[in-house]
Motif scaffolding. Structure first.
Motif, PDB file in Angstrom:
ATOM      1  N   MET A 190      -5.035  -0.793  -9.697  1.00  0.00           N
ATOM      2  CA  MET A 190      -5.168   0.151  -8.585  1.00  0.00           C
ATOM      3  C   MET A 190      -4.779  -0.481  -7.249  1.00  0.00           C
ATOM      4  O   MET A 190      -5.195  -0.040  -6.188  1.00  0.00           O
ATOM      5  CB  MET A 190      -6.605   0.681  -8.533  1.00  0.00           C
ATOM      6  CG  MET A 190      -6.973   1.524  -9.737  1.00  0.00           C
ATOM      7  SD  MET A 190      -8.600   2.266  -9.589  1.00  0.00           S
ATOM      8  CE  MET A 190      -9.611   0.798  -9.726  1.00  0.00           C
ATOM      9  N   HIS A 191      -3.938  -1.519  -7.355  1.00  0.00           N
ATOM     10  CA  HIS A 191      -3.544  -2.248  -6.156  1.00  0.00           C
ATOM     11  C   HIS A 191      -2.922  -1.322  -5.108  1.00  0.00           C
ATOM     12  O   HIS A 191      -3.210  -1.435  -3.908  1.00  0.00           O
ATOM     13  CB  HIS A 191      -2.553  -3.350  -6.543  1.00  0.00           C
ATOM     14  CG  HIS A 191      -2.013  -4.123  -5.385  1.00  0.00           C
ATOM     15  ND1 HIS A 191      -2.790  -4.998  -4.657  1.00  0.00           N
ATOM     16  CD2 HIS A 191      -0.775  -4.141  -4.825  1.00  0.00           C
ATOM     17  CE1 HIS A 191      -2.053  -5.535  -3.702  1.00  0.00           C
ATOM     18  NE2 HIS A 191      -0.832  -5.035  -3.782  1.00  0.00           N
ATOM     19  N   TYR A 192      -2.061  -0.392  -5.567  1.00  0.00           N
ATOM     20  CA  TYR A 192      -1.337   0.471  -4.630  1.00  0.00           C
ATOM     21  C   TYR A 192      -2.106   1.739  -4.264  1.00  0.00           C
ATOM     22  O   TYR A 192      -1.603   2.568  -3.502  1.00  0.00           O
ATOM     23  CB  TYR A 192       0.035   0.833  -5.202  1.00  0.00           C
ATOM     24  CG  TYR A 192       0.932  -0.375  -5.360  1.00  0.00           C
ATOM     25  CD1 TYR A 192       1.470  -1.014  -4.248  1.00  0.00           C
ATOM     26  CD2 TYR A 192       1.220  -0.889  -6.618  1.00  0.00           C
ATOM     27  CE1 TYR A 192       2.287  -2.127  -4.387  1.00  0.00           C
ATOM     28  CE2 TYR A 192       2.026  -2.005  -6.772  1.00  0.00           C
ATOM     29  CZ  TYR A 192       2.559  -2.620  -5.653  1.00  0.00           C
ATOM     30  OH  TYR A 192       3.355  -3.726  -5.796  1.00  0.00           O
ATOM     31  N   LEU A 193      -3.315   1.885  -4.817  1.00  0.00           N
ATOM     32  CA  LEU A 193      -4.166   3.012  -4.422  1.00  0.00           C
ATOM     33  C   LEU A 193      -5.140   2.619  -3.316  1.00  0.00           C
ATOM     34  O   LEU A 193      -5.751   3.482  -2.682  1.00  0.00           O
ATOM     35  CB  LEU A 193      -4.957   3.522  -5.634  1.00  0.00           C
ATOM     36  CG  LEU A 193      -4.176   4.305  -6.687  1.00  0.00           C
ATOM     37  CD1 LEU A 193      -5.048   4.555  -7.907  1.00  0.00           C
ATOM     38  CD2 LEU A 193      -3.679   5.622  -6.124  1.00  0.00           C
ATOM     39  N   ARG A 194      -5.277   1.325  -3.096  1.00  0.00           N
ATOM     40  CA  ARG A 194      -6.239   0.854  -2.107  1.00  0.00           C
ATOM     41  C   ARG A 194      -5.614   0.831  -0.709  1.00  0.00           C
ATOM     42  O   ARG A 194      -4.405   0.852  -0.547  1.00  0.00           O
ATOM     43  CB  ARG A 194      -6.739  -0.542  -2.485  1.00  0.00           C
ATOM     44  CG  ARG A 194      -7.498  -0.567  -3.827  1.00  0.00           C
ATOM     45  CD  ARG A 194      -8.211  -1.895  -4.015  1.00  0.00           C
ATOM     46  NE  ARG A 194      -9.029  -1.878  -5.229  1.00  0.00           N
ATOM     47  CZ  ARG A 194      -8.649  -2.402  -6.380  1.00  0.00           C
ATOM     48  NH1 ARG A 194      -7.470  -2.974  -6.492  1.00  0.00           N
ATOM     49  NH2 ARG A 194      -9.437  -2.354  -7.440  1.00  0.00           N
ATOM     50  N   GLY A 195      -6.490   0.761   0.267  1.00  0.00           N
ATOM     51  CA  GLY A 195      -6.021   0.614   1.637  1.00  0.00           C
ATOM     52  C   GLY A 195      -5.817   1.915   2.384  1.00  0.00           C
ATOM     53  O   GLY A 195      -5.290   1.914   3.507  1.00  0.00           O
ATOM     54  N   PHE A 196      -6.226   3.037   1.794  1.00  0.00           N
ATOM     55  CA  PHE A 196      -6.012   4.336   2.429  1.00  0.00           C
ATOM     56  C   PHE A 196      -7.316   5.001   2.871  1.00  0.00           C
ATOM     57  O   PHE A 196      -7.313   6.160   3.280  1.00  0.00           O
ATOM     58  CB  PHE A 196      -5.276   5.286   1.474  1.00  0.00           C
ATOM     59  CG  PHE A 196      -3.875   4.847   1.142  1.00  0.00           C
ATOM     60  CD1 PHE A 196      -2.810   5.201   1.965  1.00  0.00           C
ATOM     61  CD2 PHE A 196      -3.618   4.088   0.017  1.00  0.00           C
ATOM     62  CE1 PHE A 196      -1.511   4.811   1.663  1.00  0.00           C
ATOM     63  CE2 PHE A 196      -2.327   3.687  -0.293  1.00  0.00           C
ATOM     64  CZ  PHE A 196      -1.270   4.047   0.531  1.00  0.00           C
ATOM     65  N   THR A 197      -8.424   4.288   2.766  1.00  0.00           N
ATOM     66  CA  THR A 197      -9.736   4.886   3.012  1.00  0.00           C
ATOM     67  C   THR A 197      -9.847   5.519   4.390  1.00  0.00           C
ATOM     68  O   THR A 197     -10.451   6.580   4.558  1.00  0.00           O
ATOM     69  CB  THR A 197     -10.839   3.812   2.849  1.00  0.00           C
ATOM     70  OG1 THR A 197     -10.689   3.189   1.588  1.00  0.00           O
ATOM     71  CG2 THR A 197     -12.216   4.446   2.955  1.00  0.00           C
ATOM     72  N   PHE A 224       3.818   7.715  -4.573  1.00  0.00           N
ATOM     73  CA  PHE A 224       3.794   7.975  -6.010  1.00  0.00           C
ATOM     74  C   PHE A 224       4.578   6.912  -6.778  1.00  0.00           C
ATOM     75  O   PHE A 224       4.134   6.434  -7.833  1.00  0.00           O
ATOM     76  CB  PHE A 224       4.356   9.365  -6.298  1.00  0.00           C
ATOM     77  CG  PHE A 224       4.653   9.625  -7.752  1.00  0.00           C
ATOM     78  CD1 PHE A 224       3.637   9.949  -8.628  1.00  0.00           C
ATOM     79  CD2 PHE A 224       5.955   9.523  -8.244  1.00  0.00           C
ATOM     80  CE1 PHE A 224       3.901  10.175  -9.979  1.00  0.00           C
ATOM     81  CE2 PHE A 224       6.228   9.753  -9.581  1.00  0.00           C
ATOM     82  CZ  PHE A 224       5.201  10.078 -10.447  1.00  0.00           C
ATOM     83  N   MET A 225       5.739   6.552  -6.288  1.00  0.00           N
ATOM     84  CA  MET A 225       6.589   5.615  -7.019  1.00  0.00           C
ATOM     85  C   MET A 225       5.924   4.249  -7.195  1.00  0.00           C
ATOM     86  O   MET A 225       6.096   3.592  -8.226  1.00  0.00           O
ATOM     87  CB  MET A 225       7.939   5.460  -6.312  1.00  0.00           C
ATOM     88  CG  MET A 225       8.852   6.658  -6.498  1.00  0.00           C
ATOM     89  SD  MET A 225       9.198   6.937  -8.256  1.00  0.00           S
ATOM     90  CE  MET A 225      10.163   8.449  -8.166  1.00  0.00           C
ATOM     91  N   GLN A 226       5.145   3.829  -6.213  1.00  0.00           N
ATOM     92  CA  GLN A 226       4.447   2.554  -6.356  1.00  0.00           C
ATOM     93  C   GLN A 226       3.378   2.618  -7.439  1.00  0.00           C
ATOM     94  O   GLN A 226       3.041   1.609  -8.050  1.00  0.00           O
ATOM     95  CB  GLN A 226       3.790   2.160  -5.021  1.00  0.00           C
ATOM     96  CG  GLN A 226       4.763   1.723  -3.948  1.00  0.00           C
ATOM     97  CD  GLN A 226       5.327   0.331  -4.193  1.00  0.00           C
ATOM     98  OE1 GLN A 226       5.153  -0.247  -5.254  1.00  0.00           O
ATOM     99  NE2 GLN A 226       6.040  -0.197  -3.217  1.00  0.00           N
ATOM    100  N   TRP A 245       1.099  12.739  -9.596  1.00  0.00           N
ATOM    101  CA  TRP A 245       1.957  13.429  -8.623  1.00  0.00           C
ATOM    102  C   TRP A 245       1.101  14.549  -8.032  1.00  0.00           C
ATOM    103  O   TRP A 245       1.001  15.628  -8.566  1.00  0.00           O
ATOM    104  CB  TRP A 245       3.237  13.953  -9.251  1.00  0.00           C
ATOM    105  CG  TRP A 245       4.069  14.769  -8.295  1.00  0.00           C
ATOM    106  CD1 TRP A 245       4.354  16.095  -8.397  1.00  0.00           C
ATOM    107  CD2 TRP A 245       4.691  14.315  -7.088  1.00  0.00           C
ATOM    108  NE1 TRP A 245       5.112  16.514  -7.334  1.00  0.00           N
ATOM    109  CE2 TRP A 245       5.336  15.443  -6.500  1.00  0.00           C
ATOM    110  CE3 TRP A 245       4.763  13.092  -6.428  1.00  0.00           C
ATOM    111  CZ2 TRP A 245       6.046  15.364  -5.298  1.00  0.00           C
ATOM    112  CZ3 TRP A 245       5.464  13.019  -5.235  1.00  0.00           C
ATOM    113  CH2 TRP A 245       6.094  14.132  -4.691  1.00  0.00           C
ATOM    114  N   MET A 246       0.425  14.230  -6.925  1.00  0.00           N
ATOM    115  CA  MET A 246      -0.645  15.069  -6.383  1.00  0.00           C
ATOM    116  C   MET A 246      -0.268  16.529  -6.147  1.00  0.00           C
ATOM    117  O   MET A 246      -1.075  17.431  -6.408  1.00  0.00           O
ATOM    118  CB  MET A 246      -1.202  14.436  -5.105  1.00  0.00           C
ATOM    119  CG  MET A 246      -2.318  15.205  -4.434  1.00  0.00           C
ATOM    120  SD  MET A 246      -1.677  16.386  -3.217  1.00  0.00           S
ATOM    121  CE  MET A 246      -1.060  15.272  -1.955  1.00  0.00           C
TER     122      MET A 246
END
Length: 663
Positions: free
Chosen positions: A180-187, A203-205, A553-554
């Motif tokens: 989940m490396h590329y899902l973090r940092g958006f809080t 999405f691509m990441q 893909w939200m």
């Protein structure tokens, strides 16, 4: 005189041992008790060890009915749990085995074990064992109590934390280590997405290595893929065939004529059984959430679909609200592309809410918890149904307690990021519970009632039906082992108390639900057992393990919508669509949760691959081998079919189905 040679076996688990002192008592069929203490310097309760002691004399006890164990904390040592494998009682040529296979704690006090024989209550002849049976259920009913999570919703276990569960009803899930490396940092990104291009970069990441997610990204705008998801996406339970247009759907024959086969008509297609409906009426009036200080919006769409000659399902009309009006237009494939795509996005958002809370949480998690609590409270461990069902329902308690304390709690993902927030959850669950019917939980009846059993591209239905039939055969044979007639089913008072408790506490006494209040035949019992096992294993796999793939893909599955549904056509441009979607932080919060939920654990147990020792006896072993062989054949068929498909449907492949609601 020489007494009983009692061998105490500690399980081989790495931490199964304890420092504690063990008290052992033998209880005869007449109620006499002889005791001994395992406290010698050499009698260590080590992992994998066996220690034999002499208990009593031959004149004290003739036949042992129960073994009683009690741990006493050794002074100066920590109070460690002990995992006992079994106790063997040897008296002359006879050896009795008293299985345990559980954790014991000093706080448990006396724990009584009986021999490995399975027994129905009306066949119990020894008074000591009858009393033990009654005492076991009384103790569990004091510990495992019912609680109302929300009015009108199936009741749950009365525990707010995992500690009261104890070690025997909880487990450690070995995470597969989802990246989940590329899902973090958006809080802290409490802002809208700037464009579809920005969402695509995100999405691509995260999705470039996920073949299903990449397919979704490539095809999500297409009507054929919209229809495919109704059948084989993460919520394949809603679509149904209709033979007349609902009175609240403002569709005329002329309106949809261009989307029907040449020379046909709406009336003819309805007669031919080619018209289907998605109806999200359950969402009407549900209060939407407030996310990042912004009021979210709901729709309760009606979506009309048509099945082509090759079996492909395509939407041909979408009305976003239930009540017809001039401000509630019917959107069509011929409308401007942004209007039509937005209508489909609203429908997918509605589907997200129903999928998460109804198809997933209610129909698998809550149903499993109800059956687990009722099993613990009404069926003693020697009852054959307790033995069969607990491997399939045990995990529901831990998972649901955690869900209520986190996902469904204040500041959880529903509160912070999903259209159905804390005020909507009890409303939607109560409505869905009131509408829940027994036949919809049983695959053959559900498919027939929805008129979808013959759709050629409905892979979920095809696979689910095969699995249901295999599980039903297994359940029927299990029932045959112990209930030899319908009369024995009727006379099984524990079984009758069990199903009545499920009816009253789980389905809240709603007679319209069709849930049995009693069992009159072996056939009824076998069907209900099949439903429970299927719901907690195969159905859960279908609605859980697919969700990250279809949601990554939200825009394909928005968890909420930030602007009101359109009240007229032609006012939305392509670049406007992104402004309807969830904010950046809400998107990432949902996807992080789905990433954690959608991967089977490293230590998961596949369907009907039982680890419980009592499945190793000859009769049980034969039944398990038979169902495993049939499941293996089903898996081979699914693999063969999938090898020829551009988008394989593998969520119901038996080797991917967990034996229980695992997360």
């Amino acid at each position: 005189m020489e007494g009983f040679h009692v061998t105490v076996r500690t399980s081989a688990l790495p931490v199964a041992g304890t420092y504690s002192i063990l008290h052992v008592s033998l209880i005869s069929t007449q109620g006499k008790i002889v005791s001994a203490v395992l406290d010698h310097a050499e009698s260590h309760l080590l992992p994998g060890s066996a220690f034999t002691i002499l208990v009593g004399g031959s004149h004290d006890v003739e036949q042992v009915a129960l073994v009683r164990l009690r741990l006493e904390v050794r002074p100066g040592f920590p109070d460690l749990d002990w995992h006992c494998q079994c106790v063997e009682v040897n008296h002359g040529p006879r050896v009795q085995v008293f299985p345990c296979h559980r954790w014991l704690q000093a706080a448990d006090g006396d724990v009584e074990l009986r021999s490995e024989d399975v027994c129905l209550v009306h066949r119990e002849k020894v008074n000591v064992l009858k009393e033990h049976r009654r005492r076991e259920l009384s103790t569990k009913q004091q510990h495992i109590r019912w609680h109302t999570f929300a009015e009108g919703v199936p009741r749950c276990v009365d525990m707010q934390t995992l500690k009261p569960l104890g070690p025997n009803l909880s487990s450690t899930r070995q995470s597969p280590g989802t990246n989940m490396h590329y899902l973090r940092g958006f809080t802290e990104r409490k802002e809208p997405w700037a464009s579809f291009k920005q969402i695509e970069q995100f999405f691509m990441q995260n999705g470039s290595g996920n073949s299903v997610a990449m397919y979704v990204w490539s095809h999500w705008r297409e009507d054929a893929f919209f229809g495919y998801q109704c059948l084989n996406g993460c919520n394949p339970l809603l679509v149904r065939r209709i033979h007349s247009i609902p009175c609240n759907l403002s569709v005329t024959p002329e309106l949809v004529q261009p989307f029907l086969p040449e020379g046909s008509s709406l009336e003819l297609e309805l007669e031919r059984g080619k018209v289907f409906l998605l109806d999200y009426e359950v969402l009407e009036g549900v209060p939407p959430n407030v996310i990042n200080g912004k009021q979210q919006q709901f729709a309760a769409p009606l979506c009309l679909l048509h099945a082509s000659a090759d079996g492909n399902l395509k939407p041909i009309a979408i009305q976003l609200q239930q009540k017809p009006s001039s401000e509630n237009p019917v959107f069509l494939p011929s409308d401007p592309q942004p209007d039509w795509l937005l209508a489909k996005m609203w429908t997918r958002c509605a589907d997200f809410q129903c999928h998460q809370l109804i198809s997933h949480f209610l129909r698998t998690h809550l149903l499993g918890e109800v059956c687990c609590v009722a099993t613990l409270r009404q069926l003693p461990e020697v009852h054959p149904l307790h033995m069969l069902l607990m491997p399939h329902v045990r995990s529901c308690l831990q998972i649901n307690i955690q869900a209520r304390a986190s996902l469904l709690a204040p500041n959880g993902v529903f509160d912070r990021s999903i259209g159905c927030g804390l005020s909507a959850i009890p409303v939607l669950l109560a409505r869905a519970t009131a509408r829940l019917r027994y036949h919809t939980l049983c695959v053959p009846e559900d498919l027939k009632a929805r008129g979808v059993e013959t759709l050629p591209n409905y892979y979920y239905a095809q696979d689910a039906l095969k699995l249901w039939n295999a599980l039903h055969k297994f359940a029927t044979r299990w029932v045959d082992l112990y209930h030899h007639s319908n009369t024995e089913v009727q006379e099984d008072s524990e079984l009758q108390s069990w199903i009545m408790e499920i009816f009253t506490e789980g389905f809240l006494g709603n007679t319209e639900s069709g849930i049995p209040q009693s069992f009159e035949s072996k056939e009824e019992l076998s069907k209900f057992i099949t439903m429970v096992i299927f719901s907690c294993s195969a159905l859960h796999a279908a609605v859980n393990f697919s969700q990250f793939d279809f949601n990554l893909w939200m825009p394909n599955c928005p968890a909420s919508m930030s602007r009101p549904p359109p009240q007229s056509k032609g006012l939305v441009k392509e670049e406007d669509l992104v402004s309807f979607l969830p904010d950046v932080n809400a998107t990432c919060s949902v996807l992080t949760t789905l990433a954690l939920l959608s991967e089977p654990a490293v230590n998961f147990v596949p369907l009907c691959q039982y680890k419980e020792p009592y499945f190793s006896n000859d009769a049980h072993c034969r039944l398990v081998e038979e169902v495993q062989k049939e499941l293996s054949a089903i898996g081979a068929e699914i693999s063969e079919r999938n090898s020829k498909m551009e988008l394989p449907y593998s969520y119901l492949s038996p080797d991917r189905i967990e034996n229980s609601v695992a997360i």
